[in-house]
Design a protein around this motif. Structure first.
Motif, PDB file in Angstrom:
ATOM      1  N   ASN A   1     -89.094  57.166  22.482  1.00 27.82           N
ATOM      2  CA  ASN A   1     -88.439  57.133  21.175  1.00 27.82           C
ATOM      3  C   ASN A   1     -86.940  57.296  21.245  1.00 27.82           C
ATOM      4  O   ASN A   1     -86.235  57.116  20.270  1.00 27.82           O
ATOM      5  CB  ASN A   1     -89.032  58.219  20.277  1.00 27.82           C
ATOM      6  CG  ASN A   1     -90.466  57.932  19.948  1.00 27.82           C
ATOM      7  OD1 ASN A   1     -90.826  56.792  19.716  1.00 27.82           O
ATOM      8  ND2 ASN A   1     -91.297  58.955  19.968  1.00 27.82           N
TER       9      ASN A   1
ATOM     10  N   ARG B   1     -86.418  47.724  22.971  1.00 26.82           N
ATOM     11  CA  ARG B   1     -87.727  48.358  22.938  1.00 26.82           C
ATOM     12  C   ARG B   1     -88.579  47.760  21.822  1.00 26.82           C
ATOM     13  O   ARG B   1     -89.762  47.471  22.022  1.00 26.82           O
ATOM     14  CB  ARG B   1     -87.571  49.864  22.742  1.00 26.82           C
ATOM     15  CG  ARG B   1     -88.884  50.618  22.771  1.00 26.82           C
ATOM     16  CD  ARG B   1     -88.773  51.943  22.103  1.00 26.82           C
ATOM     17  NE  ARG B   1     -88.361  51.794  20.716  1.00 26.82           N
ATOM     18  CZ  ARG B   1     -87.830  52.736  19.978  1.00 26.82           C
ATOM     19  NH1 ARG B   1     -87.630  53.929  20.499  1.00 26.82           N
ATOM     20  NH2 ARG B   1     -87.486  52.513  18.742  1.00 26.82           N
ATOM     21  N   ASP B   2     -87.969  47.560  20.653  1.00 27.93           N
ATOM     22  CA  ASP B   2     -88.726  47.014  19.533  1.00 27.93           C
ATOM     23  C   ASP B   2     -89.269  45.624  19.838  1.00 27.93           C
ATOM     24  O   ASP B   2     -90.429  45.323  19.574  1.00 27.93           O
ATOM     25  CB  ASP B   2     -87.852  46.966  18.268  1.00 27.93           C
ATOM     26  CG  ASP B   2     -87.608  48.351  17.704  1.00 27.93           C
ATOM     27  OD1 ASP B   2     -86.701  48.508  16.877  1.00 27.93           O
ATOM     28  OD2 ASP B   2     -88.348  49.282  18.109  1.00 27.93           O
TER      29      ASP B   2
ATOM     30  N   GLU C   1    -110.859  46.210  16.019  1.00 28.25           N
ATOM     31  CA  GLU C   1    -109.719  46.984  15.501  1.00 28.25           C
ATOM     32  C   GLU C   1    -108.470  46.604  16.255  1.00 28.25           C
ATOM     33  O   GLU C   1    -108.463  46.593  17.495  1.00 28.25           O
ATOM     34  CB  GLU C   1    -109.969  48.479  15.683  1.00 28.25           C
ATOM     35  CG  GLU C   1    -110.557  49.121  14.442  1.00 28.25           C
ATOM     36  CD  GLU C   1    -110.585  50.630  14.581  1.00 28.25           C
ATOM     37  OE1 GLU C   1    -111.662  51.204  14.459  1.00 28.25           O
ATOM     38  OE2 GLU C   1    -109.507  51.209  14.835  1.00 28.25           O
TER      39      GLU C   1
ATOM     40  N   GLY D   1    -104.389  47.315  17.053  1.00 30.34           N
ATOM     41  CA  GLY D   1    -103.394  48.395  17.023  1.00 30.34           C
ATOM     42  C   GLY D   1    -102.144  47.971  17.758  1.00 30.34           C
ATOM     43  O   GLY D   1    -102.139  46.976  18.481  1.00 30.34           O
ATOM     44  N   PRO D   2    -101.068  48.728  17.569  1.00 29.59           N
ATOM     45  CA  PRO D   2     -99.842  48.389  18.276  1.00 29.59           C
ATOM     46  C   PRO D   2     -99.905  48.831  19.740  1.00 29.59           C
ATOM     47  O   PRO D   2    -100.698  49.692  20.091  1.00 29.59           O
ATOM     48  CB  PRO D   2     -98.774  49.201  17.532  1.00 29.59           C
ATOM     49  CG  PRO D   2     -99.511  50.367  16.987  1.00 29.59           C
ATOM     50  CD  PRO D   2    -100.939  49.950  16.771  1.00 29.59           C
TER      51      PRO D   2
ATOM     52  N   ASP E   1     -98.262  50.816  22.786  1.00 28.29           N
ATOM     53  CA  ASP E   1     -97.191  51.795  22.944  1.00 28.29           C
ATOM     54  C   ASP E   1     -96.543  51.596  24.309  1.00 28.29           C
ATOM     55  O   ASP E   1     -97.121  50.987  25.202  1.00 28.29           O
ATOM     56  CB  ASP E   1     -97.666  53.226  22.695  1.00 28.29           C
ATOM     57  CG  ASP E   1     -98.304  53.878  23.888  1.00 28.29           C
ATOM     58  OD1 ASP E   1     -99.401  54.408  23.730  1.00 28.29           O
ATOM     59  OD2 ASP E   1     -97.699  53.896  24.993  1.00 28.29           O
TER      60      ASP E   1
END
Lengths: 283, 246, 128
Positions: free
Chosen positions: A193, A212-213, A267, A269-270, A272
């Motif tokens: 982060n 990063r994004d 499902e 999901g992002p 990480d």
């Protein structure tokens, strides 16, 4: 204004540590230089700062030749795993010399940090534990006030409290007056982060260099029953699959196709950063 | 722009050693002074500076043998280029040798002064006077003394520094070959020469003549030592410019 | 300020924006009051300032906050009403859809679900 590495190659005997690495570190951004143990991160940073010489390739700092150039190199400070200070030197003396070599060195700030971290100014560097040696070096890095600060495994040996304190002080400095930070580490989760840009090094080569994004939005996870997942990932760019009994989680590059027939009961999901890193750097 | 800080750093390395050196010398003189009331005519205590230049030459050599690694690494940590370090080293070299030359002369003068008071115990001779048979205790003599010492220290220090940089660059095998090999080689050559009088007859006069040509007078000595310093320093630079951090 | 969910499910900047929105809705942040600065946010959560800025900009884009040059970010007038309206619009997507999905998964019938909702609403009304 930036540091540019062009086609850096370096071998140590038979081992090729870096093969044609090119990278750019722009001003005022926080970079994560990520790689597994032995990937070549430290070698890269050592070459950048002129500690060792590359076999080929160039280092350019703010459009000036970076090698053997005082004015270029004085814009950079590297905190590395190896301690270059003499064993017998005391912390206060080390601060004193830093002030002599770096006009921007803030000795008051450094002493304040030392107190916060519990580092004794009278201590001899050789007598410091691994953790406190790291603390000593990162205090220097935070107090030196140069445009490019490189940190090679800065939190080696630091306990959780000190790690948190370090990150907070780093961010305080950065938000007060931005500068370039390069955090070289294999502790991905902690820095995920903090960093804005990511450079991933794998076996001496740059695997990815992007924000990063962008990196994270380029992929996703899909989980569900093994049969359903296997069907869905047909023909897709899959980095890897985790299995837990009859359940599967796949790490896929691209955009999730939630509306497709095969996406029922799945499902999404992002991705990480740590998971993505592991998948990308597993051989 | 980092030349001066680097110079200060490298000089700092030498200061404690130099100070201790002269404290030891002066202490010995003072100790002898303190013992004078207790001396009998039979005691043969004689403090002289005859050999002080020689001792200082050895000291200068040893100092520079220890001078490279710590300051090189610390300079690199502070982003100082090797070129700047080398230039700063030249400044340190000159400064330390000048200080030693002056220090020796002051010590000689001290002992000469004490020698006037206690002729049996103290005498101030200088190596320069002994070699070049310069007579008289004059300011001119002091100046020549200092010059002689300065240039000998320069040559010897730059040799010591060259050896320590060479040692840093060598790997384990290289170090063993050099440090063990050189004395062995010298020993072998020497025994060969002494075993073969015909060869000795050529080499020894040649060497003697060479030394005479180079050092027979103060001006010659200055030139030779300067040349040696330049050569040793040049070789040092060649070794230093590609030295990596280990 | 609540803790961040670092699992990666929801982007950090979005969490920051929503956390600030919650504060406005609950009255913890009143109209005209200054928002936490980028520095405060990034140090508090140990995140990159650009991420914090992204979160705040989301609020600015929606008209919930505005920037006063040289001073900082402030809660806009009418922000609470704006947010209530927005969240009402989101309500169905946010809460109802997930609830219905779970109910279907558990095999709860439509009428049963509606009865549950009515009961819950009445209880909450009494407790207000």
């Amino acid at each position: 204004m930036s540091i540019e590495l062009a086609n850096i190659t370096k071998s140590f005997g038979q081992v090729q540590a870096l093969r044609g690495v090119s990278a750019v570190f722009h001003e005022e951004r926080i970079y994560g230089l990520l790689g597994r143990n032995g990937a070549g991160k430290s070698t890269l940073l050592n070459i950048l700062t002129g500690r060792i010489f590359p076999d080929s390739g160039t280092v350019t700092v703010d459009n000036e030749r970076g090698t053997e150039n005082d004015s270029a190199q004085s814009k950079i400070f590297l905190m590395s795993e190896t301690t270059l200070h003499p064993d017998f030197m005391r912390v206060s003396k080390a601060f004193h010399w830093a002030g002599i070599f770096y006009p921007g060195f803030d000795e008051g700030y450094a002493k304040g940090l030392a107190q916060e971290f519990g580092l004794s100014l009278k201590a001899k560097i050789s007598g410091l534990s691994t953790g406190y040696r790291s603390i000593f070096k990162l205090i220097l890095a935070l107090s030196v006030n140069v445009p490019y600060v490189l940190l090679d495994e800065p939190v080696l040996g630091l306990d959780a409290n000190h790690r948190e304190l370090f990150y907070k002080r780093l961010l305080e400095k950065y938000t007060a007056k931005p500068f370039t930070v390069v955090l070289s580490t294999h502790l991905i989760e902690e820095v995920a982060n903090l960093i804005e840009d990511v450079i991933i090094i794998k076996e001496g080569e740059v695997l990815r260099q992007e924000s990063r994004d962008e990196l994270l939005s380029g992929g996703y996870t899909v989980s569900g029953g093994s049969a359903a997942v296997e069907t869905y990932i047909q023909g897709k760019n899959v980095l890897g699959v985790d299995a837990l009994g009859g359940l599967r989680t796949a790490y896929v590059l691209g955009v999730p196709e939630r509306d497709s027939q095969s996406a029922k009961d799945l499902e999404f999901g992002p991705m990480d950063l740590q998971k993505l890193f592991i998948q990308l750097t597993n051989s | 722009m980092k030349i001066y800080p680097s110079f200060r750093l490298q000089l700092q390395d030498h200061i404690p050693a130099v100070i201790i050196y002269y404290i030891v010398l002066i202490s010995m003189a003072l100790l002898s002074l303190a013992l004078i009331p207790f001396m009998t005519p039979n005691d043969n205590i004689h403090v002289t500076t005859n050999g002080v230049t020689v001792v200082t030459i050895i000291f200068a050599y040893v100092c520079s043998l220890c001078a490279f690694k710590d300051s090189f690494l610390l300079n690199i940590q502070h982003s100082v280029s090797r070129r700047t370090q080398f230039i700063a080293r030249l400044g340190t070299l000159g400064t330390v040798c000048a200080v030693l030359a002056l220090g020796d002369e002051l010590y000689t003068l001290l002992l000469t002064g004490l020698g006037r008071l206690f002729p049996t115990v103290f005498s101030g001779e200088s190596l320069y006077r002994m070699i070049y048979s310069y007579d008289g205790m004059s300011p001119k003599g002091s100046v020549f003394n200092i010059i002689f010492s300065f240039f000998s220290f320069l040559a010897v220090s730059s040799l010591g520094y060259l050896l320590t940089v060479l040692n840093y660059r060598l790997n384990k095998i290289g170090k063993v070959l050099f440090w063990a090999g050189t004395p062995i080689a010298v020993g072998l050559i020497a025994s060969y020469i002494s075993a073969h009088p015909s060869v000795a007859g050529i080499i020894i006069p040649f060497l003697t003549g060479l030394i005479w040509a180079l050092f027979s007078s103060l001006p010659r000595m200055i030139i030779s030592c300067t040349l040696l310093t330049v050569v040793f320093s040049g070789l040092t630079w060649l070794l230093m410019r590609r030295a990596g951090v280990k | 300020m609540q803790k961040l969910d670092l699992s990666g499910e929801k982007p950090i900047f979005l969490q920051i924006a929503e956390s600030l929105e919650d504060a406005v809705l609950s009255g913890a942040l009143t109209e005209g009051e200054q928002l936490p600065s980028i520095t405060e946010l990034s140090v508090q959560y140990t995140i990159n300032p650009a991420t914090a800025l992204k979160g705040i900009n989301l609020l600015v884009d929606q008209g919930i906050a505005y920037k006063k040059r040289g001073v900082g970010m402030f809660v806009a007038k009418g922000a609470k009403a704006l947010l209530q309206k927005k969240r009402q619009g989101d309500f169905s997507k946010r809460y109802v859809a997930a609830m219905v999905l779970e109910a279907v998964r558990l095999g709860i019938a439509r009428q049963e679900l509606l009865d549950m909702v009515a009961q819950e609403y009445d209880c909450a009304g009494k407790g207000r």
